[in-house]
Design a protein around this motif. Sequence first.
Motif, PDB file in Angstrom:
ATOM      1  N   ILE A 188       4.249  13.372  -2.139  1.00 57.85           N
ATOM      2  CA  ILE A 188       5.168  12.231  -2.101  1.00 57.85           C
ATOM      3  C   ILE A 188       4.355  10.957  -1.925  1.00 57.85           C
ATOM      4  O   ILE A 188       3.489  10.891  -1.047  1.00 57.85           O
ATOM      5  CB  ILE A 188       6.160  12.347  -0.925  1.00 57.85           C
ATOM      6  CG1 ILE A 188       6.895  13.679  -0.960  1.00 57.85           C
ATOM      7  CG2 ILE A 188       7.142  11.176  -0.925  1.00 57.85           C
ATOM      8  CD1 ILE A 188       7.688  13.974   0.309  1.00 57.85           C
ATOM      9  N   ASP A 189       4.635   9.953  -2.732  1.00 59.54           N
ATOM     10  CA  ASP A 189       4.071   8.629  -2.495  1.00 59.54           C
ATOM     11  C   ASP A 189       5.027   7.891  -1.572  1.00 59.54           C
ATOM     12  O   ASP A 189       6.209   7.716  -1.899  1.00 59.54           O
ATOM     13  CB  ASP A 189       3.910   7.849  -3.798  1.00 59.54           C
ATOM     14  CG  ASP A 189       2.661   8.243  -4.563  1.00 59.54           C
ATOM     15  OD1 ASP A 189       1.861   9.044  -4.038  1.00 59.54           O
ATOM     16  OD2 ASP A 189       2.480   7.734  -5.686  1.00 59.54           O
ATOM     17  N   ILE A 190       4.511   7.502  -0.406  1.00 58.67           N
ATOM     18  CA  ILE A 190       5.294   6.733   0.558  1.00 58.67           C
ATOM     19  C   ILE A 190       4.709   5.327   0.542  1.00 58.67           C
ATOM     20  O   ILE A 190       3.564   5.129   0.942  1.00 58.67           O
ATOM     21  CB  ILE A 190       5.222   7.356   1.971  1.00 58.67           C
ATOM     22  CG1 ILE A 190       5.672   8.817   1.931  1.00 58.67           C
ATOM     23  CG2 ILE A 190       6.072   6.536   2.940  1.00 58.67           C
ATOM     24  CD1 ILE A 190       5.462   9.565   3.240  1.00 58.67           C
ATOM     25  N   GLU A 193       0.829  -1.198   0.000  1.00 61.50           N
ATOM     26  CA  GLU A 193       0.000   0.000   0.000  1.00 61.50           C
ATOM     27  C   GLU A 193       0.869   1.258   0.000  1.00 61.50           C
ATOM     28  O   GLU A 193       2.038   1.218   0.379  1.00 61.50           O
ATOM     29  CB  GLU A 193      -0.935   0.017   1.211  1.00 61.50           C
ATOM     30  CG  GLU A 193      -2.007  -1.054   1.157  1.00 61.50           C
ATOM     31  CD  GLU A 193      -2.998  -0.954   2.283  1.00 61.50           C
ATOM     32  OE1 GLU A 193      -4.192  -1.170   2.029  1.00 61.50           O
ATOM     33  OE2 GLU A 193      -2.595  -0.658   3.429  1.00 61.50           O
ATOM     34  N   THR A 194       0.251   2.353  -0.414  1.00 62.54           N
ATOM     35  CA  THR A 194       0.938   3.632  -0.544  1.00 62.54           C
ATOM     36  C   THR A 194       0.124   4.729   0.124  1.00 62.54           C
ATOM     37  O   THR A 194      -1.096   4.756   0.004  1.00 62.54           O
ATOM     38  CB  THR A 194       1.132   3.990  -2.037  1.00 62.54           C
ATOM     39  OG1 THR A 194       1.984   3.015  -2.629  1.00 62.54           O
ATOM     40  CG2 THR A 194       1.733   5.374  -2.224  1.00 62.54           C
ATOM     41  N   MET A 195       0.827   5.621   0.804  1.00 67.40           N
ATOM     42  CA  MET A 195       0.207   6.829   1.323  1.00 67.40           C
ATOM     43  C   MET A 195       0.643   7.979   0.419  1.00 67.40           C
ATOM     44  O   MET A 195       1.838   8.245   0.291  1.00 67.40           O
ATOM     45  CB  MET A 195       0.653   7.104   2.767  1.00 67.40           C
ATOM     46  CG  MET A 195       0.026   8.348   3.355  1.00 67.40           C
ATOM     47  SD  MET A 195       0.385   8.550   5.120  1.00 67.40           S
ATOM     48  CE  MET A 195       2.035   9.221   5.052  1.00 67.40           C
ATOM     49  N   ARG A 196      -0.315   8.620  -0.245  1.00 63.62           N
ATOM     50  CA  ARG A 196      -0.002   9.797  -1.050  1.00 63.62           C
ATOM     51  C   ARG A 196      -0.060  10.986  -0.103  1.00 63.62           C
ATOM     52  O   ARG A 196      -1.107  11.380   0.370  1.00 63.62           O
ATOM     53  CB  ARG A 196      -0.968   9.962  -2.213  1.00 63.62           C
ATOM     54  CG  ARG A 196      -0.623  11.184  -3.042  1.00 63.62           C
ATOM     55  CD  ARG A 196      -1.014  11.076  -4.479  1.00 63.62           C
ATOM     56  NE  ARG A 196      -0.372   9.939  -5.117  1.00 63.62           N
ATOM     57  CZ  ARG A 196      -0.900   9.301  -6.174  1.00 63.62           C
ATOM     58  NH1 ARG A 196      -2.030   9.679  -6.683  1.00 63.62           N
ATOM     59  NH2 ARG A 196      -0.255   8.278  -6.699  1.00 63.62           N
ATOM     60  N   PHE A 197       1.110  11.539   0.174  1.00 59.36           N
ATOM     61  CA  PHE A 197       1.314  12.540   1.224  1.00 59.36           C
ATOM     62  C   PHE A 197       1.368  13.930   0.613  1.00 59.36           C
ATOM     63  O   PHE A 197       2.202  14.200  -0.261  1.00 59.36           O
ATOM     64  CB  PHE A 197       2.622  12.193   1.939  1.00 59.36           C
ATOM     65  CG  PHE A 197       3.025  13.151   3.002  1.00 59.36           C
ATOM     66  CD1 PHE A 197       2.384  13.159   4.222  1.00 59.36           C
ATOM     67  CD2 PHE A 197       4.067  14.033   2.788  1.00 59.36           C
ATOM     68  CE1 PHE A 197       2.768  14.046   5.228  1.00 59.36           C
ATOM     69  CE2 PHE A 197       4.463  14.921   3.779  1.00 59.36           C
ATOM     70  CZ  PHE A 197       3.800  14.922   4.995  1.00 59.36           C
ATOM     71  N   LEU A 227      10.050   1.336   3.709  1.00 57.99           N
ATOM     72  CA  LEU A 227       9.372   2.400   2.971  1.00 57.99           C
ATOM     73  C   LEU A 227      10.185   2.861   1.769  1.00 57.99           C
ATOM     74  O   LEU A 227      11.414   2.890   1.813  1.00 57.99           O
ATOM     75  CB  LEU A 227       9.146   3.623   3.872  1.00 57.99           C
ATOM     76  CG  LEU A 227       8.292   3.442   5.113  1.00 57.99           C
ATOM     77  CD1 LEU A 227       8.202   4.766   5.870  1.00 57.99           C
ATOM     78  CD2 LEU A 227       6.913   2.925   4.759  1.00 57.99           C
ATOM     79  N   THR A 228       9.467   3.247   0.713  1.00 57.25           N
ATOM     80  CA  THR A 228      10.092   3.924  -0.422  1.00 57.25           C
ATOM     81  C   THR A 228       9.387   5.266  -0.607  1.00 57.25           C
ATOM     82  O   THR A 228       8.201   5.407  -0.304  1.00 57.25           O
ATOM     83  CB  THR A 228      10.009   3.108  -1.725  1.00 57.25           C
ATOM     84  OG1 THR A 228       8.643   2.874  -2.043  1.00 57.25           O
ATOM     85  CG2 THR A 228      10.758   1.795  -1.597  1.00 57.25           C
ATOM     86  N   PHE A 229      10.126   6.242  -1.099  1.00 57.14           N
ATOM     87  CA  PHE A 229       9.617   7.600  -1.263  1.00 57.14           C
ATOM     88  C   PHE A 229       9.726   7.994  -2.732  1.00 57.14           C
ATOM     89  O   PHE A 229      10.812   7.945  -3.296  1.00 57.14           O
ATOM     90  CB  PHE A 229      10.434   8.579  -0.416  1.00 57.14           C
ATOM     91  CG  PHE A 229      10.411   8.243   1.053  1.00 57.14           C
ATOM     92  CD1 PHE A 229       9.469   8.802   1.892  1.00 57.14           C
ATOM     93  CD2 PHE A 229      11.328   7.344   1.586  1.00 57.14           C
ATOM     94  CE1 PHE A 229       9.442   8.487   3.241  1.00 57.14           C
ATOM     95  CE2 PHE A 229      11.312   7.015   2.935  1.00 57.14           C
ATOM     96  CZ  PHE A 229      10.359   7.588   3.760  1.00 57.14           C
ATOM     97  N   THR A 230       8.603   8.382  -3.326  1.00 58.42           N
ATOM     98  CA  THR A 230       8.574   8.815  -4.714  1.00 58.42           C
ATOM     99  C   THR A 230       7.935  10.193  -4.780  1.00 58.42           C
ATOM    100  O   THR A 230       6.747  10.346  -4.478  1.00 58.42           O
ATOM    101  CB  THR A 230       7.761   7.826  -5.584  1.00 58.42           C
ATOM    102  OG1 THR A 230       8.281   6.519  -5.418  1.00 58.42           O
ATOM    103  CG2 THR A 230       7.806   8.233  -7.047  1.00 58.42           C
ATOM    104  N   TYR A 231       8.735  11.180  -5.139  1.00 56.90           N
ATOM    105  CA  TYR A 231       8.211  12.537  -5.260  1.00 56.90           C
ATOM    106  C   TYR A 231       7.362  12.622  -6.526  1.00 56.90           C
ATOM    107  O   TYR A 231       7.806  12.289  -7.611  1.00 56.90           O
ATOM    108  CB  TYR A 231       9.349  13.560  -5.339  1.00 56.90           C
ATOM    109  CG  TYR A 231       9.923  13.907  -3.990  1.00 56.90           C
ATOM    110  CD1 TYR A 231       9.528  15.063  -3.328  1.00 56.90           C
ATOM    111  CD2 TYR A 231      10.853  13.077  -3.376  1.00 56.90           C
ATOM    112  CE1 TYR A 231      10.046  15.389  -2.089  1.00 56.90           C
ATOM    113  CE2 TYR A 231      11.379  13.391  -2.129  1.00 56.90           C
ATOM    114  CZ  TYR A 231      10.964  14.545  -1.493  1.00 56.90           C
ATOM    115  OH  TYR A 231      11.477  14.866  -0.263  1.00 56.90           O
ATOM    116  N   ARG A 232       6.126  13.078  -6.362  1.00 56.68           N
ATOM    117  CA  ARG A 232       5.206  13.239  -7.483  1.00 56.68           C
ATOM    118  C   ARG A 232       5.105  14.705  -7.896  1.00 56.68           C
ATOM    119  O   ARG A 232       4.831  14.987  -9.055  1.00 56.68           O
ATOM    120  CB  ARG A 232       3.839  12.689  -7.131  1.00 56.68           C
ATOM    121  CG  ARG A 232       3.911  11.194  -6.800  1.00 56.68           C
ATOM    122  CD  ARG A 232       2.582  10.551  -6.640  1.00 56.68           C
ATOM    123  NE  ARG A 232       1.691  10.721  -7.764  1.00 56.68           N
ATOM    124  CZ  ARG A 232       1.660   9.958  -8.848  1.00 56.68           C
ATOM    125  NH1 ARG A 232       2.512   8.960  -8.966  1.00 56.68           N
ATOM    126  NH2 ARG A 232       0.785  10.170  -9.799  1.00 56.68           N
TER     127      ARG A 232
END
Length: 103
Positions: A78-80, A39-43, A64-69
Amino acid sequence: MSTDTLLDASVHIFDARGVARRFRHAAIFGALDALHPGETMRFFNDHNPLPLIAQLRDRFGDKLTFTYRQTNPDLTVIDISVADLSVKARDKHAEGGCCGSCG
Protein backbone atom coordinates in the motif's frame (compact mmCIF):
# COMPACT_ATOMS: atom_id res chain seq x y z
CA MET A 1 3.29 -4.17 -9.17
CA SER A 2 6.19 -3.79 -11.53
CA THR A 3 9.55 -4.54 -9.98
CA ASP A 4 11.37 -2.56 -12.68
CA THR A 5 9.77 0.73 -11.60
CA LEU A 6 12.34 3.00 -9.97
CA LEU A 7 11.24 4.64 -6.75
CA ASP A 8 10.94 8.38 -6.58
CA ALA A 9 12.94 10.08 -3.80
CA SER A 10 9.64 10.96 -2.13
CA VAL A 11 8.71 7.25 -1.74
CA HIS A 12 10.08 5.56 1.37
CA ILE A 13 9.95 1.79 1.91
CA PHE A 14 8.52 0.35 5.14
CA ASP A 15 8.50 -3.44 5.29
CA ALA A 16 6.39 -4.36 8.32
CA ARG A 17 7.15 -8.05 7.83
CA GLY A 18 10.56 -7.48 9.45
CA VAL A 19 9.13 -5.77 12.54
CA ALA A 20 7.92 -7.81 15.51
CA ARG A 21 4.11 -7.78 15.56
CA ARG A 22 4.14 -6.31 19.04
CA PHE A 23 5.92 -3.17 17.78
CA ARG A 24 4.43 -2.80 14.29
CA HIS A 25 1.74 -0.20 14.91
CA ALA A 26 4.03 2.03 16.99
CA ALA A 27 6.74 1.80 14.33
CA ILE A 28 4.26 2.62 11.56
CA PHE A 29 2.86 5.63 13.43
CA GLY A 30 6.42 6.88 14.02
CA ALA A 31 7.37 6.44 10.37
CA LEU A 32 4.28 8.33 9.18
CA ASP A 33 4.92 11.13 11.68
CA ALA A 34 8.36 11.56 10.07
CA LEU A 35 6.99 12.03 6.55
CA HIS A 36 6.64 15.48 5.00
CA PRO A 37 3.71 16.62 2.86
CA GLY A 38 3.95 15.09 -0.60
CA GLU A 39 5.92 12.05 0.59
CA THR A 40 4.76 8.45 0.45
CA MET A 41 5.48 5.39 2.55
CA ARG A 42 5.35 2.22 0.45
CA PHE A 43 4.08 -0.24 3.05
CA PHE A 44 4.73 -3.99 2.72
CA ASN A 45 2.83 -6.40 4.96
CA ASP A 46 1.95 -10.09 5.16
CA HIS A 47 -1.80 -9.34 5.30
CA ASN A 48 -4.30 -6.59 4.50
CA PRO A 49 -4.09 -4.33 7.60
CA LEU A 50 -7.68 -3.08 7.72
CA PRO A 51 -7.71 -2.40 11.51
CA LEU A 52 -4.46 -0.44 11.17
CA ILE A 53 -5.88 1.62 8.30
CA ALA A 54 -8.92 2.47 10.46
CA GLN A 55 -6.57 3.60 13.26
CA LEU A 56 -4.55 5.70 10.82
CA ARG A 57 -7.71 7.36 9.46
CA ASP A 58 -8.80 8.16 13.04
CA ARG A 59 -5.42 9.63 13.91
CA PHE A 60 -4.51 11.44 10.67
CA GLY A 61 -7.91 12.12 9.08
CA ASP A 62 -7.70 13.50 5.53
CA LYS A 63 -3.95 13.98 5.81
CA LEU A 64 -3.30 10.46 4.44
CA THR A 65 -4.36 8.69 1.27
CA PHE A 66 -4.13 4.93 0.73
CA THR A 67 -3.42 3.36 -2.66
CA TYR A 68 -3.29 -0.41 -2.89
CA ARG A 69 -0.51 -1.47 -5.25
CA GLN A 70 -0.69 -5.24 -4.66
CA THR A 71 -2.89 -7.62 -2.71
CA ASN A 72 -2.52 -11.37 -2.50
CA PRO A 73 -2.65 -13.88 0.37
CA ASP A 74 0.96 -13.39 1.57
CA LEU A 75 1.72 -9.83 0.49
CA THR A 76 -0.10 -6.52 0.58
CA VAL A 77 1.60 -3.38 -0.70
CA ILE A 78 0.00 0.00 0.00
CA ASP A 79 1.24 3.49 -0.80
CA ILE A 80 0.36 5.71 2.15
CA SER A 81 0.79 9.32 1.08
CA VAL A 82 0.82 12.49 3.13
CA ALA A 83 -1.32 15.19 1.57
CA ASP A 84 0.07 18.66 1.07
CA LEU A 85 -2.60 20.40 3.12
CA SER A 86 -1.23 23.83 2.21
CA VAL A 87 -2.30 23.15 -1.39
CA LYS A 88 -5.82 22.33 -0.19
CA ALA A 89 -5.83 25.51 1.88
CA ARG A 90 -4.75 27.62 -1.12
CA ASP A 91 -7.46 25.98 -3.23
CA LYS A 92 -10.08 26.68 -0.57
CA HIS A 93 -9.06 30.35 -0.35
CA ALA A 94 -9.08 30.64 -4.16
CA GLU A 95 -12.71 29.51 -4.05
CA GLY A 96 -13.47 32.32 -1.58
CA GLY A 97 -13.67 30.01 1.45
CA CYS A 98 -11.56 29.52 4.53
CA CYS A 99 -9.23 26.62 5.21
CA GLY A 100 -9.89 26.82 8.95
CA SER A 101 -6.38 28.01 9.78
CA CYS A 102 -6.98 31.70 9.33
CA GLY A 103 -7.67 32.35 12.98
